[in-house]
Design a protein around this motif. Structure first.
Motif, PDB file in Angstrom:
ATOM      1  N   GLN A   1      29.445 -42.969 -25.572  1.00  0.00           N
ATOM      2  CA  GLN A   1      29.000 -43.887 -26.621  1.00  0.00           C
ATOM      3  C   GLN A   1      27.738 -43.438 -27.352  1.00  0.00           C
ATOM      4  N   VAL A   2      26.792 -42.838 -26.645  1.00  0.00           N
ATOM      5  CA  VAL A   2      25.500 -42.594 -27.298  1.00  0.00           C
ATOM      6  C   VAL A   2      25.057 -41.129 -27.350  1.00  0.00           C
ATOM      7  N   VAL A   3      25.710 -40.261 -26.588  1.00  0.00           N
ATOM      8  CA  VAL A   3      25.328 -38.849 -26.613  1.00  0.00           C
ATOM      9  C   VAL A   3      26.333 -38.013 -27.389  1.00  0.00           C
ATOM     10  N   SER A   4      27.594 -38.218 -27.143  1.00  0.00           N
ATOM     11  CA  SER A   4      28.630 -37.448 -27.828  1.00  0.00           C
ATOM     12  C   SER A   4      28.494 -37.454 -29.351  1.00  0.00           C
ATOM     13  N   PRO A   5      28.185 -38.604 -29.971  1.00  0.00           N
ATOM     14  CA  PRO A   5      28.056 -38.609 -31.437  1.00  0.00           C
ATOM     15  C   PRO A   5      26.959 -37.686 -31.969  1.00  0.00           C
ATOM     16  N   LEU A   6      25.994 -37.320 -31.109  1.00  0.00           N
ATOM     17  CA  LEU A   6      24.903 -36.451 -31.536  1.00  0.00           C
ATOM     18  C   LEU A   6      25.266 -34.965 -31.452  1.00  0.00           C
ATOM     19  N   LYS A   7      26.403 -34.656 -30.826  1.00  0.00           N
ATOM     20  CA  LYS A   7      26.850 -33.259 -30.689  1.00  0.00           C
ATOM     21  C   LYS A   7      25.690 -32.344 -30.285  1.00  0.00           C
ATOM     22  N   PRO A   8      25.067 -32.629 -29.157  1.00  0.00           N
ATOM     23  CA  PRO A   8      23.844 -31.891 -28.786  1.00  0.00           C
ATOM     24  C   PRO A   8      24.062 -30.402 -28.556  1.00  0.00           C
ATOM     25  N   LYS A   9      23.069 -29.631 -28.959  1.00  0.00           N
ATOM     26  CA  LYS A   9      23.070 -28.195 -28.674  1.00  0.00           C
ATOM     27  C   LYS A   9      22.729 -27.981 -27.207  1.00  0.00           C
ATOM     28  N   LYS A  10      21.756 -28.748 -26.717  1.00  0.00           N
ATOM     29  CA  LYS A  10      21.353 -28.695 -25.317  1.00  0.00           C
ATOM     30  C   LYS A  10      21.304 -30.119 -24.781  1.00  0.00           C
ATOM     31  N   LEU A  11      21.835 -30.309 -23.588  1.00  0.00           N
ATOM     32  CA  LEU A  11      21.853 -31.633 -22.973  1.00  0.00           C
ATOM     33  C   LEU A  11      21.270 -31.546 -21.566  1.00  0.00           C
ATOM     34  N   PHE A  12      20.140 -32.224 -21.371  1.00  0.00           N
ATOM     35  CA  PHE A  12      19.510 -32.314 -20.057  1.00  0.00           C
ATOM     36  C   PHE A  12      19.981 -33.612 -19.397  1.00  0.00           C
ATOM     37  N   ILE A  13      20.504 -33.514 -18.177  1.00  0.00           N
ATOM     38  CA  ILE A  13      21.019 -34.679 -17.467  1.00  0.00           C
ATOM     39  C   ILE A  13      20.245 -34.849 -16.165  1.00  0.00           C
ATOM     40  N   GLY A  14      19.707 -36.053 -15.956  1.00  0.00           N
ATOM     41  CA  GLY A  14      18.967 -36.347 -14.738  1.00  0.00           C
ATOM     42  C   GLY A  14      19.534 -37.562 -14.036  1.00  0.00           C
ATOM     43  N   LEU A  15      20.392 -37.341 -13.060  1.00  0.00           N
ATOM     44  CA  LEU A  15      21.006 -38.437 -12.309  1.00  0.00           C
ATOM     45  C   LEU A  15      20.692 -38.294 -10.827  1.00  0.00           C
ATOM     46  N   GLY A  16      20.865 -39.376 -10.075  1.00  0.00           N
ATOM     47  CA  GLY A  16      20.706 -39.328  -8.626  1.00  0.00           C
ATOM     48  C   GLY A  16      19.671 -40.275  -8.063  1.00  0.00           C
ATOM     49  N   GLU A  17      18.779 -40.815  -8.892  1.00  0.00           N
ATOM     50  CA  GLU A  17      17.686 -41.608  -8.348  1.00  0.00           C
ATOM     51  C   GLU A  17      18.114 -42.966  -7.801  1.00  0.00           C
ATOM     52  N   VAL A  18      19.276 -43.476  -8.229  1.00  0.00           N
ATOM     53  CA  VAL A  18      19.730 -44.776  -7.718  1.00  0.00           C
ATOM     54  C   VAL A  18      20.874 -44.638  -6.719  1.00  0.00           C
ATOM     55  N   GLU A  19      21.266 -43.414  -6.426  1.00  0.00           N
ATOM     56  CA  GLU A  19      22.420 -43.205  -5.547  1.00  0.00           C
ATOM     57  C   GLU A  19      22.040 -43.356  -4.078  1.00  0.00           C
ATOM     58  N   GLU A  20      22.994 -43.803  -3.278  1.00  0.00           N
ATOM     59  CA  GLU A  20      22.755 -44.028  -1.852  1.00  0.00           C
ATOM     60  C   GLU A  20      23.162 -42.843  -0.997  1.00  0.00           C
ATOM     61  N   ASN A  21      24.107 -42.036  -1.473  1.00  0.00           N
ATOM     62  CA  ASN A  21      24.550 -40.864  -0.716  1.00  0.00           C
ATOM     63  C   ASN A  21      25.069 -39.814  -1.684  1.00  0.00           C
ATOM     64  N   ALA A  22      25.371 -38.644  -1.154  1.00  0.00           N
ATOM     65  CA  ALA A  22      25.771 -37.523  -2.002  1.00  0.00           C
ATOM     66  C   ALA A  22      27.170 -37.668  -2.586  1.00  0.00           C
ATOM     67  N   GLY A  23      27.829 -38.784  -2.318  1.00  0.00           N
ATOM     68  CA  GLY A  23      29.154 -39.012  -2.889  1.00  0.00           C
ATOM     69  C   GLY A  23      29.138 -39.082  -4.405  1.00  0.00           C
ATOM     70  N   PHE A  24      27.962 -39.312  -4.981  1.00  0.00           N
ATOM     71  CA  PHE A  24      27.875 -39.407  -6.442  1.00  0.00           C
ATOM     72  C   PHE A  24      28.180 -38.069  -7.124  1.00  0.00           C
ATOM     73  N   ILE A  25      28.190 -36.975  -6.361  1.00  0.00           N
ATOM     74  CA  ILE A  25      28.474 -35.663  -6.930  1.00  0.00           C
ATOM     75  C   ILE A  25      29.873 -35.640  -7.560  1.00  0.00           C
ATOM     76  N   ASP A  26      30.803 -36.375  -6.981  1.00  0.00           N
ATOM     77  CA  ASP A  26      32.154 -36.431  -7.555  1.00  0.00           C
ATOM     78  C   ASP A  26      32.115 -37.008  -8.968  1.00  0.00           C
ATOM     79  N   ASP A  27      31.308 -38.040  -9.174  1.00  0.00           N
ATOM     80  CA  ASP A  27      31.168 -38.618 -10.511  1.00  0.00           C
ATOM     81  C   ASP A  27      30.431 -37.656 -11.438  1.00  0.00           C
ATOM     82  N   TYR A  28      29.497 -36.902 -10.901  1.00  0.00           N
ATOM     83  CA  TYR A  28      28.766 -35.890 -11.683  1.00  0.00           C
ATOM     84  C   TYR A  28      29.756 -34.835 -12.202  1.00  0.00           C
ATOM     85  N   ILE A  29      30.693 -34.434 -11.345  1.00  0.00           N
ATOM     86  CA  ILE A  29      31.704 -33.444 -11.738  1.00  0.00           C
ATOM     87  C   ILE A  29      32.556 -33.989 -12.883  1.00  0.00           C
TER      88      ILE A  29
END
Length: 203
Positions: free
Chosen positions: A69-97
């Motif tokens: 909704q909010v990143v794709s329309p900008l067609k970024p040249k470089k995209l920095f992604i910072g996720l993980g701070e609210v996760e309870e276990n490493a299972g979130f890696i599947d969603d990251y993939i």
């Protein structure tokens, strides 16, 4: 998605009407949402255009929808992604993939960079090994923004904390320099940034 997420998404969609395509975008959770990008960019004379599309409390499971909704329309040249701070276990890696696969299909020209989790929680910081491995497996860049901030015990070093236990300005500066290394347009501008000491930043 929760109501507050939808409010922030609506605000970003409106801001996108004023934004340029093909620039640098940051997408993450609360830490990146609250990060003082504007102040540091002015102080370090950063001339690159960048947009922060981070959502407070963003989890990896909601990341694809936020990107769509909010990143794709900008067609970024470089995209920095910072996720993980609210996760309870490493299972979130599947969603990251799933997120990385979606971005690659949607915008093949975008350079994807995964930023290490920034947290004083030792357990959260252990996710960084998983994120580093994920970056290697998916062929994207891993940005270790914590290597100068975290001590041998896995905790934020005391000199990066204020008297109240909050992150100090020097912590934000150190973190920012690591990220900026990957988005700079010229060696000169990066060296100019590095020449600014933390004391100068405080002035």
């Amino acid at each position: 998605m929760r109501t507050e997420f939808n409010v922030q998404i609506h605000e970003y969609r409106e801001l996108n009407k004023l934004a340029a395509e093909g620039e640098t975008v940051f997408m993450g959770g609360t830490f990146l949402h609250d990060f003082p990008f504007a102040e540091l960019c002015r102080k370090l004379c950063v001339d690159e255009k960048m947009y922060n599309r981070s959502i407070c409390g963003l989890s990896a499971s909601d990341a694809v929808e936020v990107y769509r909704q909010v990143v794709s329309p900008l067609k970024p040249k470089k995209l920095f992604i910072g996720l993980g701070e609210v996760e309870e276990n490493a299972g979130f890696i599947d969603d990251y993939i799933k997120l990385i696969d979606y971005i690659k299909a949607d915008s093949p020209g975008t350079k994807i960079m995964l930023i290490s989790v920034f947290s004083g929680d030792v357990a959260k910081c252990r996710f960084n090994a998983d994120i580093r491995e994920l970056a290697q497996e998916t062929g994207v860049v891993y940005v270790d923004a914590m290597d100068k901030i975290i001590g041998a015990d896995g905790k934020i070093m005391e000199h990066f904390l204020s008297e109240g236990g909050q992150l100090s300005l020097s912590a934000y500066v150190t973190y920012w320099r690591r990220a900026y290394h990957y988005m700079r347009k010229s060696t000169l501008s990066y060296c100019d940034a590095l020449s600014l000491s933390d004391a100068a930043m405080m002035g």
